[in-house]
Design a protein around this motif. Structure first.
Motif, PDB file in Angstrom:
ATOM      1  N   GLU A  78      20.974 -50.127   8.488  1.00 57.50           N
ATOM      2  CA  GLU A  78      21.840 -50.717   7.446  1.00 57.50           C
ATOM      3  C   GLU A  78      22.288 -49.686   6.411  1.00 57.50           C
ATOM      4  N   GLU A  79      21.797 -48.463   6.571  1.00 61.60           N
ATOM      5  CA  GLU A  79      22.174 -47.385   5.659  1.00 61.60           C
ATOM      6  C   GLU A  79      23.240 -46.517   6.328  1.00 61.60           C
ATOM      7  N   THR A  80      23.920 -45.690   5.512  1.00 61.75           N
ATOM      8  CA  THR A  80      24.850 -44.719   6.109  1.00 61.75           C
ATOM      9  C   THR A  80      24.136 -43.380   6.180  1.00 61.75           C
ATOM     10  N   VAL A  81      23.752 -43.014   7.399  1.00 58.82           N
ATOM     11  CA  VAL A  81      22.962 -41.800   7.584  1.00 58.82           C
ATOM     12  C   VAL A  81      23.790 -40.769   8.323  1.00 58.82           C
ATOM     13  N   ARG A  82      23.871 -39.565   7.765  1.00 52.70           N
ATOM     14  CA  ARG A  82      24.545 -38.469   8.460  1.00 52.70           C
ATOM     15  C   ARG A  82      23.472 -37.559   9.067  1.00 52.70           C
ATOM     16  N   LEU A  83      23.519 -37.444  10.392  1.00 48.72           N
ATOM     17  CA  LEU A  83      22.514 -36.659  11.108  1.00 48.72           C
ATOM     18  C   LEU A  83      23.105 -35.308  11.487  1.00 48.72           C
ATOM     19  N   PHE A  84      22.385 -34.232  11.182  1.00 52.01           N
ATOM     20  CA  PHE A  84      22.865 -32.880  11.506  1.00 52.01           C
ATOM     21  C   PHE A  84      22.293 -32.413  12.842  1.00 52.01           C
ATOM     22  N   GLU A  85      22.885 -31.345  13.363  1.00 53.28           N
ATOM     23  CA  GLU A  85      22.422 -30.762  14.631  1.00 53.28           C
ATOM     24  C   GLU A  85      20.932 -30.415  14.540  1.00 53.28           C
ATOM     25  N   PRO A  86      20.152 -30.775  15.553  1.00 53.09           N
ATOM     26  CA  PRO A  86      18.725 -30.416  15.484  1.00 53.09           C
ATOM     27  C   PRO A  86      18.497 -28.907  15.592  1.00 53.09           C
ATOM     28  N   GLU A  87      17.428 -28.448  14.942  1.00 51.23           N
ATOM     29  CA  GLU A  87      17.064 -27.022  15.018  1.00 51.23           C
ATOM     30  C   GLU A  87      15.810 -26.897  15.891  1.00 51.23           C
ATOM     31  N   PRO A  88      15.762 -25.878  16.772  1.00 52.09           N
ATOM     32  CA  PRO A  88      14.568 -25.727  17.611  1.00 52.09           C
ATOM     33  C   PRO A  88      13.359 -25.228  16.822  1.00 52.09           C
ATOM     34  N   VAL A  89      12.192 -25.732  17.191  1.00 47.75           N
ATOM     35  CA  VAL A  89      10.925 -25.307  16.582  1.00 47.75           C
ATOM     36  C   VAL A  89      10.055 -24.736  17.704  1.00 47.75           C
ATOM     37  N   SER A  90       9.333 -23.666  17.425  1.00 47.90           N
ATOM     38  CA  SER A  90       8.502 -23.090  18.480  1.00 47.90           C
ATOM     39  C   SER A  90       7.170 -22.597  17.940  1.00 47.90           C
ATOM     40  N   PHE A  91       6.235 -22.396  18.859  1.00 39.17           N
ATOM     41  CA  PHE A  91       4.959 -21.792  18.498  1.00 39.17           C
ATOM     42  C   PHE A  91       5.137 -20.282  18.469  1.00 39.17           C
ATOM     43  N   ARG A  92       4.722 -19.667  17.401  1.00 40.71           N
ATOM     44  CA  ARG A  92       4.692 -18.210  17.378  1.00 40.71           C
ATOM     45  C   ARG A  92       3.555 -17.794  16.464  1.00 40.71           C
ATOM     46  N   CYS A  93       2.699 -16.918  16.984  1.00 34.32           N
ATOM     47  CA  CYS A  93       1.532 -16.563  16.183  1.00 34.32           C
ATOM     48  C   CYS A  93       1.891 -15.548  15.102  1.00 34.32           C
ATOM     49  N   GLY A  94       2.559 -14.479  15.483  1.00 29.37           N
ATOM     50  CA  GLY A  94       2.906 -13.468  14.481  1.00 29.37           C
ATOM     51  C   GLY A  94       1.785 -12.483  14.189  1.00 29.37           C
ATOM     52  N   CYS A  95       0.672 -12.583  14.949  1.00 29.72           N
ATOM     53  CA  CYS A  95      -0.382 -11.594  14.733  1.00 29.72           C
ATOM     54  C   CYS A  95       0.087 -10.260  15.318  1.00 29.72           C
ATOM     55  N   ALA A  96      -0.460  -9.158  14.792  1.00 29.89           N
ATOM     56  CA  ALA A  96       0.004  -7.844  15.237  1.00 29.89           C
ATOM     57  C   ALA A  96      -1.150  -6.864  15.187  1.00 29.89           C
ATOM     58  N   ARG A  97      -1.109  -5.909  16.086  1.00 24.89           N
ATOM     59  CA  ARG A  97      -2.165  -4.906  16.155  1.00 24.89           C
ATOM     60  C   ARG A  97      -2.334  -4.165  14.822  1.00 24.89           C
ATOM     61  N   SER A  98      -1.215  -3.911  14.134  1.00 23.79           N
ATOM     62  CA  SER A  98      -1.314  -3.162  12.876  1.00 23.79           C
ATOM     63  C   SER A  98      -2.093  -3.944  11.818  1.00 23.79           C
ATOM     64  N   ARG A  99      -1.936  -5.270  11.815  1.00 25.60           N
ATOM     65  CA  ARG A  99      -2.670  -6.077  10.821  1.00 25.60           C
ATOM     66  C   ARG A  99      -4.152  -6.168  11.169  1.00 25.60           C
ATOM     67  N   ILE A 100      -4.436  -6.238  12.488  1.00 27.51           N
ATOM     68  CA  ILE A 100      -5.841  -6.247  12.919  1.00 27.51           C
ATOM     69  C   ILE A 100      -6.479  -4.903  12.536  1.00 27.51           C
ATOM     70  N   ALA A 101      -5.703  -3.811  12.691  1.00 27.06           N
ATOM     71  CA  ALA A 101      -6.208  -2.480  12.324  1.00 27.06           C
ATOM     72  C   ALA A 101      -6.558  -2.444  10.836  1.00 27.06           C
ATOM     73  N   ASP A 102      -5.723  -3.053   9.994  1.00 31.30           N
ATOM     74  CA  ASP A 102      -6.008  -3.104   8.551  1.00 31.30           C
ATOM     75  C   ASP A 102      -7.321  -3.839   8.273  1.00 31.30           C
ATOM     76  N   MET A 103      -7.548  -4.941   9.046  1.00 30.75           N
ATOM     77  CA  MET A 103      -8.790  -5.710   8.891  1.00 30.75           C
ATOM     78  C   MET A 103      -9.998  -4.861   9.258  1.00 30.75           C
ATOM     79  N   ILE A 104      -9.871  -4.107  10.350  1.00 29.63           N
ATOM     80  CA  ILE A 104     -10.990  -3.271  10.806  1.00 29.63           C
ATOM     81  C   ILE A 104     -11.283  -2.189   9.769  1.00 29.63           C
ATOM     82  N   LYS A 105     -10.227  -1.641   9.164  1.00 27.60           N
ATOM     83  CA  LYS A 105     -10.420  -0.617   8.133  1.00 27.60           C
ATOM     84  C   LYS A 105     -11.233  -1.164   6.962  1.00 27.60           C
ATOM     85  N   LEU A 106     -11.016  -2.461   6.654  1.00 33.28           N
ATOM     86  CA  LEU A 106     -11.744  -3.078   5.542  1.00 33.28           C
ATOM     87  C   LEU A 106     -13.255  -3.142   5.804  1.00 33.28           C
ATOM     88  N   LEU A 107     -13.639  -3.127   7.084  1.00 30.80           N
ATOM     89  CA  LEU A 107     -15.069  -3.151   7.414  1.00 30.80           C
ATOM     90  C   LEU A 107     -15.768  -1.875   6.937  1.00 30.80           C
TER      91      LEU A 107
END
Ligand SMILES: [Zn+2]
Length: 290
Positions: free
Chosen positions: A211-240
């Protein structure tokens, strides 16, 4: 229309209210594949992941929005992260038996929910919310009403193969009336978890808001991505520190770190590991004499 792994934005014309409808499918299953969770833990994690994605889509930013719960248990930690690029990752840690419960306190005990917006530079923004109420949405909505943020409501549901969410928000610049907001949110309150998980975008919006006037936009894709990286793990190890890393190398022959979000294994053999410390003590070469 296939609406798997999509975020769909919509607008109530002339009412100054916007909405986001989200379905996480393969992206949610990728989170579950990294760790087997008992059903009550998986439900909360799926809801948190949907909430983080919906909230991230309401702000203009580059970076990540992290919804994190630290609690006394049985569920001890819950992390749900969503980025401006519509990627998600998440994890939970728990101890013992987690009850299927109607209140957050039965599953989390004492705890707090921290919302972080990290743009990768400067101090990240953080809001802390006491973990109270029956559902995760109660805690989040309480934060929005308490901190004089834009009125925002959420509906969340998670099953073994899909996590979904609906968000409604009053547009700050538009003059939405209290009456419009109440009418639209009351309609959304009739949404069941089964409908949220089972209906695709257009039938769901039609079912609630025909009963409302709804304007629907094109859907955007969503995905799984971790974003972890060897350089960040190296920084963690350095902290040890060098001596702890030397001990690890003596005991295990290598330093191995598994990313908790995606189960990717990062292995630093003795040469890699010692290199981390060598590079920090390396000096600039002396300037050449003119
Ligand atoms: Zn990872």
């Amino acid at each position: 229309m296939n609406d798997s792994d999509t975020l769909s934005r919509f607008l109530f014309e002339h009412a100054g209210i916007r909405g986001n409808l989200l379905h996480l499918d393969a992206s949610w299953r990728a989170v579950l594949e990294a760790h087997p969770y008992p059903e009550p833990v998986a439900s909360r994690l799926g809801e948190a992941l949907a909430a983080a994605s919906l909230l991230a889509a309401t702000i203009k930013f580059e970076g990540s929005l992290i919804l994190q719960i630290q609690a006394s248990g049985p569920i001890r930690t819950l992390v749900a992260q969503a980025t401006h690029a519509r990627t998600v990752r998440g994890l939970a840690r728990w101890e013992g038996e987690v009850p299927v419960a109607d209140s957050l306190s039965e599953q989390f005990g004492e705890g707090q929910l921290v919302l972080t917006i990290d743009q990768g530079r400067g101090q990240p923004y953080q809001g802390v919310i006491p973990l109270a109420g029956a559902r995760l949405t109660d805690a989040i909505e309480h934060y929005f009403s308490d901190s004089e943020q834009i009125p925002t409501r959420l509906w969340l549901a998670a099953g073994p193969s899909r996590a979904s969410g609906l968000l409604l928000q009053r547009l700050p610049e538009a003059d939405a009336t209290e009456e419009d907001w109440n009418r639209v949110t009351l309609l959304a309150d009739t949404l069941t978890s089964k409908e949220l998980l089972g209906l695709s975008t257009e039938p769901l919006l039609h079912r609630l808001f025909h009963e409302e006037t709804v304007r629907l936009f094109e859907p955007e894709p969503v995905s799984f991505r971790c974003g972890c990286a060897r350089s960040r793990i190296a920084d963690m190890i350095k902290l040890l520190g060098e001596s702890d890393v030397d001990n690890l190398l003596d005991e295990q022959g290598a330093v191995e770190v598994t990313c908790e979000f995606c189960n990717r294994l990062y292995r630093f053999d003795p040469v890699d590991a010692r290199q981390l410390f060598a590079s920090t003590t390396c000096h600039e070469p002396p300037a050449t004499q003119q």
